[in-house]
Design a protein around this motif. Sequence first.
Motif, PDB file in Angstrom:
ATOM      1  N   THR A  71       0.790  -0.937   0.041  1.00 48.28           N
ATOM      2  CA  THR A  71       0.090   0.064  -0.008  1.00 48.28           C
ATOM      3  C   THR A  71       0.914   1.209   0.177  1.00 48.28           C
ATOM      4  O   THR A  71       0.524   2.154  -0.612  1.00 48.28           O
ATOM      5  CB  THR A  71      -0.982  -0.004   1.267  1.00 48.28           C
ATOM      6  OG1 THR A  71      -1.806  -1.374   1.154  1.00 48.28           O
ATOM      7  CG2 THR A  71      -1.787   1.207   1.146  1.00 48.28           C
ATOM      8  N   GLU A  72       1.930   1.155   0.741  1.00 49.49           N
ATOM      9  CA  GLU A  72       2.827   2.394   0.860  1.00 49.49           C
ATOM     10  C   GLU A  72       3.203   2.503  -0.716  1.00 49.49           C
ATOM     11  O   GLU A  72       3.706   3.882  -0.939  1.00 49.49           O
ATOM     12  CB  GLU A  72       3.788   2.380   1.806  1.00 49.49           C
ATOM     13  CG  GLU A  72       4.897   3.346   2.053  1.00 49.49           C
ATOM     14  CD  GLU A  72       5.443   3.630   3.497  1.00 49.49           C
ATOM     15  OE1 GLU A  72       4.612   3.770   4.374  1.00 49.49           O
ATOM     16  OE2 GLU A  72       6.500   3.561   3.602  1.00 49.49           O
ATOM     17  N   VAL A  73       3.794   1.587  -1.200  1.00 49.08           N
ATOM     18  CA  VAL A  73       4.384   1.833  -2.712  1.00 49.08           C
ATOM     19  C   VAL A  73       3.383   2.377  -3.345  1.00 49.08           C
ATOM     20  O   VAL A  73       3.741   3.385  -4.204  1.00 49.08           O
ATOM     21  CB  VAL A  73       4.785   0.505  -3.230  1.00 49.08           C
ATOM     22  CG1 VAL A  73       5.191   0.445  -4.513  1.00 49.08           C
ATOM     23  CG2 VAL A  73       6.007  -0.080  -2.283  1.00 49.08           C
ATOM     24  N   TYR A  74       2.193   2.030  -3.312  1.00 47.68           N
ATOM     25  CA  TYR A  74       1.142   2.684  -4.015  1.00 47.68           C
ATOM     26  C   TYR A  74       0.951   4.063  -4.030  1.00 47.68           C
ATOM     27  O   TYR A  74       0.841   5.011  -4.926  1.00 47.68           O
ATOM     28  CB  TYR A  74      -0.413   2.104  -3.830  1.00 47.68           C
ATOM     29  CG  TYR A  74      -1.432   2.684  -4.428  1.00 47.68           C
ATOM     30  CD1 TYR A  74      -1.778   2.496  -5.974  1.00 47.68           C
ATOM     31  CD2 TYR A  74      -2.013   3.691  -3.944  1.00 47.68           C
ATOM     32  CE1 TYR A  74      -2.767   2.970  -6.570  1.00 47.68           C
ATOM     33  CE2 TYR A  74      -3.143   4.319  -4.490  1.00 47.68           C
ATOM     34  CZ  TYR A  74      -3.688   4.131  -5.754  1.00 47.68           C
ATOM     35  OH  TYR A  74      -4.633   4.715  -6.562  1.00 47.68           O
ATOM     36  N   HIS A  75       1.229   4.344  -2.652  1.00 49.15           N
ATOM     37  CA  HIS A  75       0.934   5.786  -2.263  1.00 49.15           C
ATOM     38  C   HIS A  75       2.373   6.631  -2.826  1.00 49.15           C
ATOM     39  O   HIS A  75       2.085   7.853  -3.227  1.00 49.15           O
ATOM     40  CB  HIS A  75       0.947   6.012  -0.793  1.00 49.15           C
ATOM     41  CG  HIS A  75      -0.536   5.744  -0.122  1.00 49.15           C
ATOM     42  ND1 HIS A  75      -1.789   6.101  -0.832  1.00 49.15           N
ATOM     43  CD2 HIS A  75      -0.684   4.729   0.971  1.00 49.15           C
ATOM     44  CE1 HIS A  75      -2.613   5.530   0.013  1.00 49.15           C
ATOM     45  NE2 HIS A  75      -2.066   4.866   1.042  1.00 49.15           N
ATOM     46  N   LEU A  76       3.309   5.992  -2.667  1.00 52.74           N
ATOM     47  CA  LEU A  76       4.540   6.879  -3.210  1.00 52.74           C
ATOM     48  C   LEU A  76       4.356   7.075  -4.611  1.00 52.74           C
ATOM     49  O   LEU A  76       4.688   8.155  -5.037  1.00 52.74           O
ATOM     50  CB  LEU A  76       5.568   6.172  -2.784  1.00 52.74           C
ATOM     51  CG  LEU A  76       6.169   5.806  -1.210  1.00 52.74           C
ATOM     52  CD1 LEU A  76       7.278   4.806  -0.968  1.00 52.74           C
ATOM     53  CD2 LEU A  76       6.764   7.131  -0.597  1.00 52.74           C
ATOM     54  N   ASN A  77       4.034   5.926  -5.529  1.00 52.77           N
ATOM     55  CA  ASN A  77       3.887   6.112  -6.934  1.00 52.77           C
ATOM     56  C   ASN A  77       2.704   7.358  -6.843  1.00 52.77           C
ATOM     57  O   ASN A  77       2.722   7.919  -8.102  1.00 52.77           O
ATOM     58  CB  ASN A  77       3.495   4.864  -7.471  1.00 52.77           C
ATOM     59  CG  ASN A  77       4.506   3.896  -7.405  1.00 52.77           C
ATOM     60  OD1 ASN A  77       5.747   4.310  -7.105  1.00 52.77           O
ATOM     61  ND2 ASN A  77       4.318   2.559  -7.807  1.00 52.77           N
TER      62      ASN A  77
END
Length: 387
Positions: free
Chosen positions: A238-244
């Motif tokens: 989920t954090e990777v999605y937010h960073l993207n």
Amino acid sequence: MPDKKKHHYVPKFYLKEFANDKGEFTVFNLKDEKCIEAVPYKDQCYKNYFYGKDGIWEEQLGEMETKWGIVFAKIKEKDVLLEADLKLIKQFAVYQRHRTFAENEYEKKSRESMIIECGKMLYANKGWVFDEEAEKICKDRASSEITPAENLEEAMNVSKYLDDLDVVVINYNTSSELISSDVPVIAINPFHQLTIGYACMGIILFFPVSRHQLVVIYDGKMYSRFRNKQFMDIEDETEVYHLNAFQYVSAETILFSYRADELCGFSDSVKEARDKCRNKKPISTLGPEQNKIIFSGMRLTLYDCELSFGQLSHQYRRIPFTCREAVPRQWDEGWERKLNIKEQVIMAIMREKPEIMADSGLTKKDLKLGYRRMASVAKNYWNLQKD
């Protein structure tokens, strides 16, 4: 010596980290919302003679990029980062924020709006009509004043404000991969989202350095989770999605990635955040036409989510947003005096204009307590010694 006319505002050594063995990656064109595969990374994020035809800044940036590339190689290998390495990482972040085409366009719009508002004040005081010709004069002046070289000089001047910040590299052991953009360095302030200043309490800068690594430069006195850590491993899709999503909101023209599927599938809320940021005016004004107060600020990347490295402790979260102030990280006598008297000033204003209380959505008691907590937290912050 060959004429180096292709001036990259995102350096090639950085772009390469998102490319395959053939030197190609996938580009997502934000204007057309289309993916283009097998694009040579060397042909992206540049303008001919962007920093001037004299070659001075292009040569200087080339020397810096050589040093930054060495540090990025150490990050990739998870080597111990020395103090000199950390300084170079911070230097890269601030120069990269200031050197992009997007930053240059934003600064032009900001200067243009500033000159136009000053012109309107002058004309109003003279009793003149601010017509199309007057506006054109203001725009022409702004266009000639702001150059990419000037933005780089600004980066050189403000680099010192990052000296006291901490650095952590987060390795994302996830199936999802980090993407980047033509505006890769993101600046946020979870404590006060609208105040993005290099010298402010709560500032965070972050950027991906590869498909699975993120560099975070942060206020260690406020965000303590990764204090005294150089490398951290996280398994959070989920954090990777937010960073993207932050890259999507931040980008000017393109996103780029090793994998095409990482560039698609952003939610409507992410797209709305991008539209909101892009439509936000670079300056705001307060007061009558003849005597305005003009406010300007850094380019914002507003996207609401919680990140592992930006978690606020209870003492900060319990302060209502209305009462928060992104004070300077270094103690300032004027700021301390302002915080000490703000409660009394606001209460006096509310006696004259009680509708302000309704607008805040807080009770009188809530506001009093909020301003007291803000003053107390700021004093504790200034007195806190880093380990």
